[in-house]
Design a protein around this motif. Sequence first.
Motif, short mmCIF file in Angstrom:
data_model
loop_
_atom_site.label_atom_id
_atom_site.label_comp_id
_atom_site.label_asym_id
_atom_site.label_seq_id
_atom_site.Cartn_x
_atom_site.Cartn_y
_atom_site.Cartn_z
N ALA A 72 -34.54 -48.24 3.93
CA ALA A 72 -33.21 -47.70 4.19
C ALA A 72 -33.00 -47.32 5.65
O ALA A 72 -31.90 -46.96 6.05
CB ALA A 72 -32.98 -46.47 3.31
N GLN A 73 -34.07 -47.41 6.44
CA GLN A 73 -33.97 -46.98 7.85
C GLN A 73 -33.73 -48.18 8.77
O GLN A 73 -34.24 -49.27 8.55
CB GLN A 73 -35.24 -46.26 8.28
CG GLN A 73 -35.44 -44.95 7.57
CD GLN A 73 -36.55 -44.14 8.21
OE1 GLN A 73 -37.05 -44.46 9.27
NE2 GLN A 73 -36.93 -43.07 7.55
N VAL A 74 -32.93 -47.92 9.82
CA VAL A 74 -32.69 -48.92 10.86
C VAL A 74 -33.33 -48.41 12.14
O VAL A 74 -33.13 -47.25 12.53
CB VAL A 74 -31.19 -49.16 11.06
CG1 VAL A 74 -30.96 -50.20 12.15
CG2 VAL A 74 -30.54 -49.62 9.76
N PHE A 75 -34.11 -49.27 12.78
CA PHE A 75 -34.80 -48.93 14.02
C PHE A 75 -34.18 -49.73 15.16
O PHE A 75 -33.88 -50.92 15.00
CB PHE A 75 -36.29 -49.27 13.93
CG PHE A 75 -37.04 -48.38 12.97
CD1 PHE A 75 -37.74 -47.29 13.46
CD2 PHE A 75 -37.05 -48.64 11.62
CE1 PHE A 75 -38.44 -46.46 12.59
CE2 PHE A 75 -37.74 -47.83 10.75
CZ PHE A 75 -38.44 -46.72 11.23
N TYR A 76 -34.01 -49.07 16.30
CA TYR A 76 -33.45 -49.71 17.49
C TYR A 76 -34.48 -49.70 18.61
O TYR A 76 -35.30 -48.79 18.70
CB TYR A 76 -32.18 -48.99 17.94
CG TYR A 76 -31.01 -49.25 17.03
CD1 TYR A 76 -30.13 -50.29 17.29
CD2 TYR A 76 -30.80 -48.47 15.90
CE1 TYR A 76 -29.05 -50.54 16.44
CE2 TYR A 76 -29.73 -48.72 15.04
CZ TYR A 76 -28.86 -49.76 15.33
OH TYR A 76 -27.81 -50.01 14.49
N ARG A 77 -34.38 -50.70 19.47
CA ARG A 77 -35.25 -50.80 20.64
C ARG A 77 -34.45 -51.48 21.76
O ARG A 77 -33.45 -52.14 21.50
CB ARG A 77 -36.52 -51.58 20.34
CG ARG A 77 -36.28 -53.04 20.06
CD ARG A 77 -37.56 -53.75 19.62
NE ARG A 77 -37.32 -55.15 19.31
CZ ARG A 77 -36.73 -55.61 18.20
NH1 ARG A 77 -36.32 -54.77 17.26
NH2 ARG A 77 -36.55 -56.91 18.02
N ILE A 78 -34.92 -51.32 22.97
CA ILE A 78 -34.29 -51.97 24.12
C ILE A 78 -34.54 -53.47 24.00
O ILE A 78 -35.67 -53.91 23.82
CB ILE A 78 -34.88 -51.44 25.45
CG1 ILE A 78 -34.62 -49.94 25.61
CG2 ILE A 78 -34.33 -52.24 26.63
CD1 ILE A 78 -33.18 -49.55 25.77
N ALA A 79 -33.47 -54.27 24.11
CA ALA A 79 -33.59 -55.72 24.04
C ALA A 79 -33.47 -56.36 25.41
O ALA A 79 -33.99 -57.45 25.64
CB ALA A 79 -32.52 -56.30 23.12
N GLU A 80 -32.79 -55.69 26.31
CA GLU A 80 -32.59 -56.23 27.65
C GLU A 80 -33.18 -55.25 28.65
O GLU A 80 -32.58 -54.23 28.98
CB GLU A 80 -31.10 -56.43 27.92
CG GLU A 80 -30.81 -57.13 29.22
CD GLU A 80 -29.35 -57.43 29.41
OE1 GLU A 80 -28.88 -57.23 30.53
OE2 GLU A 80 -28.68 -57.88 28.46
N GLU A 81 -34.39 -55.56 29.12
CA GLU A 81 -35.12 -54.63 29.99
C GLU A 81 -34.39 -54.32 31.29
O GLU A 81 -34.58 -53.26 31.88
CB GLU A 81 -36.52 -55.17 30.29
CG GLU A 81 -37.46 -55.12 29.09
CD GLU A 81 -37.71 -53.71 28.56
OE1 GLU A 81 -37.81 -52.76 29.35
OE2 GLU A 81 -37.80 -53.57 27.33
N SER A 82 -33.52 -55.20 31.73
CA SER A 82 -32.79 -54.93 32.98
C SER A 82 -31.93 -53.69 32.86
O SER A 82 -31.66 -53.01 33.85
CB SER A 82 -31.94 -56.14 33.38
OG SER A 82 -30.95 -56.40 32.41
N VAL A 83 -31.51 -53.36 31.64
CA VAL A 83 -30.68 -52.17 31.44
C VAL A 83 -31.47 -50.90 31.73
O VAL A 83 -30.92 -49.92 32.22
CB VAL A 83 -30.06 -52.16 30.03
CG1 VAL A 83 -31.05 -51.73 28.97
CG2 VAL A 83 -28.85 -51.27 29.97
N VAL A 84 -32.76 -50.92 31.49
CA VAL A 84 -33.61 -49.77 31.80
C VAL A 84 -33.67 -49.57 33.32
O VAL A 84 -33.54 -48.44 33.80
CB VAL A 84 -35.03 -49.96 31.22
CG1 VAL A 84 -35.95 -48.83 31.65
CG2 VAL A 84 -34.98 -50.09 29.71
#
Length: 95
Positions: A72-84
Amino acid sequence: MKDTSSPVFERAGELFGVLSTPTRLRIICALCRGEKNVSYLLNQIEVSQPNMSRHLSVLYRAGVVAKRQSGAQVFYRIAEESVVLVRTTVCSQIK
């Protein structure tokens, strides 16, 4: 004369638009430390659940974050490292 209609400028404009809200910058900051579920993000960033979902949806549609579901959980992560790099550079220069 340089071509000022380059797709790079289009993507940069889109990226700056996505990063134009403090809440999205906070989300990105939290995700810089690794993948997080929505409950964690809600505990770290004081916004309502519908508001968080709206911001995560914008980030996801722009390709800035990726998501995966586990039960039931949704996990998010950075997909575009340039945004960091953009977030770090801009935020470190503001006093």
